[in-house]
Design a protein around this motif. Structure first.
Motif, short mmCIF file in Angstrom:
data_model
loop_
_atom_site.label_atom_id
_atom_site.label_comp_id
_atom_site.label_asym_id
_atom_site.label_seq_id
_atom_site.Cartn_x
_atom_site.Cartn_y
_atom_site.Cartn_z
N ASN A 20 -4.70 -1.99 43.81
CA ASN A 20 -3.50 -2.36 43.06
C ASN A 20 -2.93 -3.62 43.69
O ASN A 20 -2.23 -3.57 44.70
N ALA A 205 -4.59 5.91 39.53
CA ALA A 205 -5.30 4.63 39.45
C ALA A 205 -6.81 4.79 39.34
O ALA A 205 -7.51 3.84 39.00
N MET A 210 -6.76 -0.17 36.41
CA MET A 210 -5.47 -0.80 36.14
C MET A 210 -5.05 -1.59 37.38
O MET A 210 -5.12 -1.10 38.50
N SER A 211 -4.67 -2.82 37.17
CA SER A 211 -4.13 -3.65 38.25
C SER A 211 -3.53 -4.91 37.65
O SER A 211 -4.19 -5.59 36.87
N TRP A 213 -0.22 -2.30 38.71
CA TRP A 213 0.59 -1.27 38.10
C TRP A 213 1.69 -0.90 39.07
O TRP A 213 1.61 -1.19 40.26
N HIS A 247 6.14 -3.14 28.40
CA HIS A 247 5.37 -2.46 29.44
C HIS A 247 4.84 -1.13 28.89
O HIS A 247 5.52 -0.45 28.11
N ILE A 273 4.27 2.35 35.37
CA ILE A 273 3.82 1.35 34.40
C ILE A 273 2.35 1.08 34.70
O ILE A 273 2.01 0.61 35.77
N TYR A 274 1.47 1.41 33.73
CA TYR A 274 0.05 1.19 33.97
C TYR A 274 -0.44 -0.15 33.43
O TYR A 274 -1.50 -0.62 33.80
N ARG A 275 0.34 -0.74 32.55
CA ARG A 275 0.02 -2.08 32.06
C ARG A 275 1.32 -2.87 31.90
O ARG A 275 2.19 -2.49 31.12
#
Length: 279
Positions: A20, A205, A210-211, A213, A247, A273-275
């Motif tokens: 992340n 994760a 996802m990065s 997040w 978001h 928040i993943y995106r």
């Protein structure tokens, strides 16, 4: 039993090389932050420390917390945790300030009675060859509807979350995994909440790529303290997905179990928040 006390410290980002990249200066600054963000689970641990100092194993075995991240806490910056007791000796409100900003708040307490302990569901455990898809609303909906694989963890002195302060001597004795010269107690090495809450983070994760997040809020209930060198299994359920101000958010529940007995040690509700929105 010690009194519940405010305290001060220096923020510690244990994971500057995390997948992340919000915990790296480069990516954090690209999203408008001053520098690398200290993990939200670590910020929560700062708010929880007065409970471990005052209530010790009582809190590790049955304590509860609701913590919310309000603004970033940056690596190596000084912070202050200010506590207030609304009444009684089994609950407090905590606020964490850094650079004249309110960074996080928490309610921390010892429940009169424990909630019903979650039961192990026996979900298939994620293999070493698990290849997650890139996080998207569709992918997250599929994981919500079809279920998420479980993920194993090991609590050890070598884990990068074994300390949430640079010097373990500044942590409660119960949580120290390293020998401290002036500490003659043997009752130590229990898993800290930065690690336990971090298991939820890492599981989240791992199910989708996802990065960056951002971890925002947790509610957690402990059921057992976790001794050193204990294997755990995390089971995950996505309970809600929504968009706010561009978001993409996910609400999830993580239940951490002892790998051998399948008894629950901690149940965690997390919002993240993943995106993040572009720009």
């Amino acid at each position: 039993m010690q009194s519940i006390r405010s305290w001060r410290g220096e923020a510690f980002n244990q994971v500057p090389d995390s997948d992340n990249r919000i915990h790296s200066d480069e990516i954090a600054q690209a999203y408008g932050f001053t520098g690398a963000l200290v993990p939200g689970v670590t910020v929560s641990s700062y708010l929880i420390q007065p409970a471990v100092e005052a209530w010790g194993l009582h809190w590790l075995t049955r304590g509860a917390v609701h913590a919310t991240i309000k603004s970033p806490l940056y690596d190596e910056r000084e912070f202050a945790v200010e506590v207030a007791l609304p009444g009684g000796d089994d609950r407090y409100h905590a606020e964490l300030f850094s650079e004249n900003r309110l960074c996080a708040t928490a309610e921390v307490w010892l429940p009169d009675a424990l909630e019903v302990e979650p039961e192990y569901q026996g979900c298939e455990v994620m293999s070493d060859y698990w290849q997650p898809q890139k996080a998207s609303r569709q992918v997250m909906e599929e994981l919500r509807d079809q279920g998420c694989p479980a993920k194993p963890f090991m609590w050890s002195a070598e884990h990068e979350m074994a300390a949430y302060l640079r010097q373990q001597a500044d942590m409660p004795a119960l949580l120290r995994t390293q020998a401290v010269a002036d500490d003659k107690q043997n009752d130590s090495g229990y898993a800290n909440m930065s690690f336990l809450l971090g298991c939820a983070n890492r599981h989240f994760a791992a199910v989708a790529r996802m990065s960056p997040w951002i971890h925002l809020e947790i509610r957690a209930q402990n059921f057992q303290a976790v001794p050193l060198n204990t294997a755990l299994i995390s089971e995950m359920t996505i309970t809600d997905l929504f968009n706010k101000k561009g978001h993409e958010f996910a609400d999830c529940v993580f239940n951490l179990f002892l790998a051998d007995s399948k008894r629950c040690v901690c149940s965690i509700q997390q919002r993240a928040i993943y995106r993040m929105r572009a720009g």
